[in-house]
Structures are given as structure tokens and as C-alpha cells.
Enzyme design. Structure first.
Site, PDB file in Angstrom:
ATOM      1  N   HIS A  28      -2.051  -2.737   4.362  1.00  0.00           N
ATOM      2  CA  HIS A  28      -0.730  -3.054   4.946  1.00  0.00           C
ATOM      3  C   HIS A  28      -0.678  -4.529   5.360  1.00  0.00           C
ATOM      4  CE1 HIS A  28       1.006   1.063   5.139  1.00  0.00           C
ATOM      5  NE2 HIS A  28      -0.250   1.390   5.044  1.00  0.00           N
ATOM      6  N   TYR A 298      -9.450   1.110  11.449  1.00  0.00           N
ATOM      7  CA  TYR A 298      -8.567   0.007  11.836  1.00  0.00           C
ATOM      8  C   TYR A 298      -9.339  -0.973  12.732  1.00  0.00           C
ATOM      9  CZ  TYR A 298      -4.556   2.768  10.156  1.00  0.00           C
ATOM     10  OH  TYR A 298      -3.679   3.490   9.382  1.00  0.00           O
TER      11      TYR A 298
HETATM   12  C1  HEM Z   1      -8.691   7.366   6.016  1.00  0.00           C
HETATM   13  C2  HEM Z   1      -7.446   6.985   5.816  1.00  0.00           C
HETATM   14  C3  HEM Z   1      -6.912   5.618   6.139  1.00  0.00           C
HETATM   15  C4  HEM Z   1      -7.548   4.409   6.206  1.00  0.00           C
HETATM   16  C5  HEM Z   1      -9.012   4.111   5.956  1.00  0.00           C
HETATM   17  C6  HEM Z   1      -6.564   3.412   6.571  1.00  0.00           C
HETATM   18  C7  HEM Z   1      -6.823   2.067   6.725  1.00  0.00           C
HETATM   19  C8  HEM Z   1      -5.953   1.125   7.236  1.00  0.00           C
HETATM   20  C9  HEM Z   1      -6.298  -0.222   7.635  1.00  0.00           C
HETATM   21  C10 HEM Z   1      -7.661  -0.846   7.480  1.00  0.00           C
HETATM   22  C11 HEM Z   1      -5.182  -0.809   8.132  1.00  0.00           C
HETATM   23  C12 HEM Z   1      -5.072  -2.229   8.717  1.00  0.00           C
HETATM   24  C13 HEM Z   1      -5.521  -2.184  10.184  1.00  0.00           C
HETATM   25  C14 HEM Z   1      -5.468  -3.538  10.904  1.00  0.00           C
HETATM   26  O1  HEM Z   1      -6.151  -4.499  10.493  1.00  0.00           O
HETATM   27  O2  HEM Z   1      -4.744  -3.645  11.930  1.00  0.00           O
HETATM   28  C15 HEM Z   1      -4.118   0.169   8.035  1.00  0.00           C
HETATM   29  C16 HEM Z   1      -2.820  -0.022   8.419  1.00  0.00           C
HETATM   30  C17 HEM Z   1      -1.847   0.952   8.405  1.00  0.00           C
HETATM   31  N1  HEM Z   1      -1.985   2.280   8.017  1.00  0.00           N
HETATM   32 FE1  HEM Z   1      -3.642   3.149   7.409  1.00  0.00          FE
HETATM   33  N2  HEM Z   1      -5.345   4.024   6.714  1.00  0.00           N
HETATM   34  C18 HEM Z   1      -5.521   5.363   6.468  1.00  0.00           C
HETATM   35  C19 HEM Z   1      -4.564   6.347   6.488  1.00  0.00           C
HETATM   36  C20 HEM Z   1      -3.258   6.153   6.851  1.00  0.00           C
HETATM   37  C21 HEM Z   1      -2.258   7.201   6.893  1.00  0.00           C
HETATM   38  C22 HEM Z   1      -2.490   8.678   6.567  1.00  0.00           C
HETATM   39  C23 HEM Z   1      -1.099   6.623   7.285  1.00  0.00           C
HETATM   40  C24 HEM Z   1       0.170   7.376   7.466  1.00  0.00           C
HETATM   41  C25 HEM Z   1       0.956   7.280   8.510  1.00  0.00           C
HETATM   42  C26 HEM Z   1      -1.366   5.196   7.498  1.00  0.00           C
HETATM   43  C27 HEM Z   1      -0.465   4.236   7.918  1.00  0.00           C
HETATM   44  C28 HEM Z   1      -0.765   2.908   8.177  1.00  0.00           C
HETATM   45  C29 HEM Z   1       0.202   1.961   8.669  1.00  0.00           C
HETATM   46  C30 HEM Z   1       1.660   2.220   8.980  1.00  0.00           C
HETATM   47  C31 HEM Z   1      -0.482   0.737   8.804  1.00  0.00           C
HETATM   48  C32 HEM Z   1       0.095  -0.608   9.279  1.00  0.00           C
HETATM   49  C33 HEM Z   1      -0.271  -0.838  10.729  1.00  0.00           C
HETATM   50  C34 HEM Z   1       0.262  -2.195  11.176  1.00  0.00           C
HETATM   51  O3  HEM Z   1       1.478  -2.417  11.021  1.00  0.00           O
HETATM   52  O4  HEM Z   1      -0.532  -2.989  11.668  1.00  0.00           O
HETATM   53  N3  HEM Z   1      -2.689   4.959   7.222  1.00  0.00           N
HETATM   54  N4  HEM Z   1      -4.611   1.335   7.488  1.00  0.00           N
END
Ligand code: HEM
Length: 309
Positions: A28, A298
Site C-alpha cells: 500500500h 506492519y
Molecule cells: C498476512 C496478511 C497481510 C500482510 C502481510 C499485510 C502487509 C501489509 C504491510 C506491510 C503494509 C504496510 C504497513 C506500513 O508500513 O505501515 C500494509 C498496509 C495495508 N494493509 Fe495489509 N497486509 C495483510 C493483509 C491485509 C488485509 C486482509 C487487509 C484488509 C483489510 C489489509 C489492508 C491494508 C491496508 C488498508 C493497508 C494500508 C495502511 C496504511 O494506509 O498505512 N491488509 N499491509
């Protein structure tokens, strides 16, 4: 398969697929910041005692983004769009929601999520993923199928303001009598849902989502209704790849209003880790292994980007 992937291995897998972009989120990555407030409704009270639904105006920092770890991803990419919210409650308490415009996840376990990244990692010599590996992943991970089916007809929204956002996981709402309800939620745009057409996807420039959001907010506030779905016995609780039946009872529990947006470089959302396990009393996670794994994953990404890696 037995779950064994660690948060650090997961973040390395993102870096293998998308590159390690210094100081940036590993997923993201491309996004925009916004600010506003949330006002909850008394209709939530039978289900939760959370201060989110006090009826007071709760300041919110929001972030909109594109799924995937590419900083310059085109806004026409058929990836997920997302809205993350940080609620600033009295007594310096925080609550987070990090939601997608797609109602389900593509993995029932972190291992499936990891195996998909590994399967999609570009080959060192060709620079392309190996279609055979992607085929093998699909054949061995049936939990990836519901999202794959959904994506066959998926068209991304014309604007961040014209999209729904889903909590995806099942959560626990806990009321004043300590009774627990299993719920899912989504945010419905008062501007209405509008998806791009295939023709628009071919014509639009790489960057229009941020400009459209800023331009829309210059006309006035943008609002979403928060809708709660109430689970019934037997509804999936720990598997975020499976939707609930569409006839579940729904309750409108609040309104989000956003007033202004900026690039993420200029906004307060950039330095926030929208860890979805940051929750106020009255809302709690289920044992969904993907929800529980998001928090430490995260944290690894946040630690890296904040230290300039
Ligand atoms: C094991 C599963 C998942 C992993 C490993 C993962 C990993 C990540 C990582 C590494 C980030 C960036 C974090 C940062 O640097 O602040 C992120 C952001 C995000 N993820 Fe996931 N994610 C997973 C599942 C999901 C799921 C199921 C959703 C559904 C709602 C989701 C929604 C988001 C959203 C909305 C962001 C953006 C957050 C922001 O605006 O900073 N993720 N994810």
C-alpha cells in the site's frame, strides 16, 4: 500447510516482488492523506460500549492508498484501493481501521499470503514471474479462489470518494453487559459507488486519484455511512476469504466526514502505522490468523521505513 512464515520473512517477500523502496511502506505504498471526523450513533450501543459511538465528534486522520508495494503504481491498476482511519478519542486513546474496497482477502492464513508473494516473485533472469509457479500456487491454495473469482469482473473506483470500504475481517463488538457480537463493517459513500469502465481504464493518466480527491474536497465535505453486519451462528469468524450471506441484519452506526486531503508527503498519515489491532475497549479481534499477523508484519515495515531503509 503448517503456518511457519515470520513477519520478517513476509516483508522480505514483499521486497522481492515490489523492490525495497527506501523510507516507504512495503505494501500500500502509493497513497494520499486526508482529515475529518467521525460521529457514532446510539444504534451501536446494543452491540458495543466503544467510545467511538459516544455521539461526540471524533477527529480522524485518514489515508487512501493502492494495494501493492510500488510507489508509482498507475491509478488504473486493477489492485485494491484502501481507506485507513486513525480515530483520536478522549484521553489520548486511538482506534484504527485499515479497510479495502474489496470485501474479502485472498488468504485464509498468512502462509497462503506468503506463498502467493513467493509465486509472484520475478525470475532473476527474465524479470517476470513464472506462470507455472502462479498456476501451482492456485492449485495448492483453494483459499485464494474466492478473491480470484471476484477479481475476474473487478473494476476499480473512479475516485476514492466513490468507493465502499470493507473491514474484511470479522471483529468482536462487546457491550456494557460484556456480551459479545460477531460483526463485519463497511463504509458506504454518500457520493455513491462509481466504478471505472474498461474504456476509462485505457485512457486515464497514471495519477488522477489524488487530484480527484483534493478537487472533490474543495467542493465540500465527503461522507461515508458506517454499516454494521450482524453475524449469525455458523458465519465465518476466522476466515476472511469467505463472505457472509448478503441477508444479514444491518445497522447504520455512524458517519465519517472528510474535509481536506493532501499528498502523503505533506500529510499526517505518512508517519502512521495503521496497525489494525490498535483498538479501543468495546471492540476486539477474533482469532482470524491473518488479522493477528497483520500487526507484527506492519511493525516490521514501519520500523524499516521510519529508519530510512
Ligand atoms: C498476512 C496478511 C497481510 C500482510 C502481510 C499485510 C502487509 C501489509 C504491510 C506491510 C503494509 C504496510 C504497513 C506500513 O508500513 O505501515 C500494509 C498496509 C495495508 N494493509 Fe495489509 N497486509 C495483510 C493483509 C491485509 C488485509 C486482509 C487487509 C484488509 C483489510 C489489509 C489492508 C491494508 C491496508 C488498508 C493497508 C494500508 C495502511 C496504511 O494506509 O498505512 N491488509 N499491509
Amino acid at each position: 500447510a503448517e503456518q511457519s512464515v515470520t513477519p520478517a520473512q513476509m516483508i522480505s517477500a514483499f521486497e522481492s516482488v515490489f523492490g525495497a523502496h527506501k523510507g516507504e511502506r512495503r505494501n500500500h505504498t502509493k497513497g494520499s492523506c486526508a482529515t475529518g471526523e467521525f460521529v457514532g450513533l446510539a444504534a451501536a450501543k446494543p452491540y458495543t460500549r466503544a467510545a467511538l459511538f459516544s455521539g461526540e465528534k471524533i477527529p480522524v486522520i485518514a489515508r487512501f492508498s493502492l494495494g501493492g508495494g510500488t510507489p508509482n503504481a498507475p491509478d488504473t491498476a486493477k489492485s485494491a484501493r484502501s481507506m485507513s482511519l486513525q480515530f483520536h478519542l478522549p484521553e489520548n486513546k486511538l482506534h484504527h481501521m485499515a479497510m479495502l474496497n474489496i470485501p474479502m482477502s485472498g488468504a485464509a492464513t498468512p502462509q497462503t499470503f506468503f506463498d502467493e508473494l513467493v509465486a509472484k516473485t520475478p525470475n532473476a533472469t527474465t524479470g517476470q514471474p513464472d506462470p507455472k509457479k502462479i498456476k501451482a500456487f492456485k492449485a495448492t491454495h483453494p483459499d485464494s479462489q474466492p478473491l480470484a473469482d471476484y477479481l475476474t469482473t473487478y473494476l476499480p473506483p473512479s475516485s476514492f470518494a466513490n468507493s465502499r470500504y470493507f473491514g474484511v475481517h470479522t471483529f468482536k463488538f462487546i457491550n456494557n453487559e460484556d456480551e459479545t457480537s460477531l460483526v463485519r463493517w463497511r463504509f458506504e459513500p454518500q457520493d455513491g459507488v462509481q466504478d471505472l469502465t474498461e474504456a476509462e481504464l485505457k485512457q486515464l493518466p497514471d495519477n488522477f486519484l489524488e487530484q480527484r480527491l483534493i478537487a472533490r474536497l474543495e467542493q465540500g465535505p465527503v461522507r461515508w455511512d458506517m454499516i454494521l453486519s450482524l453475524g449469525k451462528d455458523g458465519d465465518p469468524e476466522t476466515n476472511s476469504t469467505l463472505l457472509w450471506p448478503s441477508d444479514r441484519e444491518e445497522v447504520t452506526v455512524g458517519t465519517l466526514t472528510l474535509n481536506a486531503a493532501t499528498s502523503q508527503e505533506e500529510g499526517a498519515c505518512e508517519k502512521i502505522n495503521f496497525d489494525p489491532l490498535v483498538m479501543v475497549d468495546g471492540i476486539a479481534p477474533t482469532d482470524d490468523p491473518v488479522l493477528l499477523f497483520r500487526s507484527p508484519a506492519y511493525a516490521v515495515s514501519f520500523g524499516k521505513r521510519l529508519s530510512g531503509q
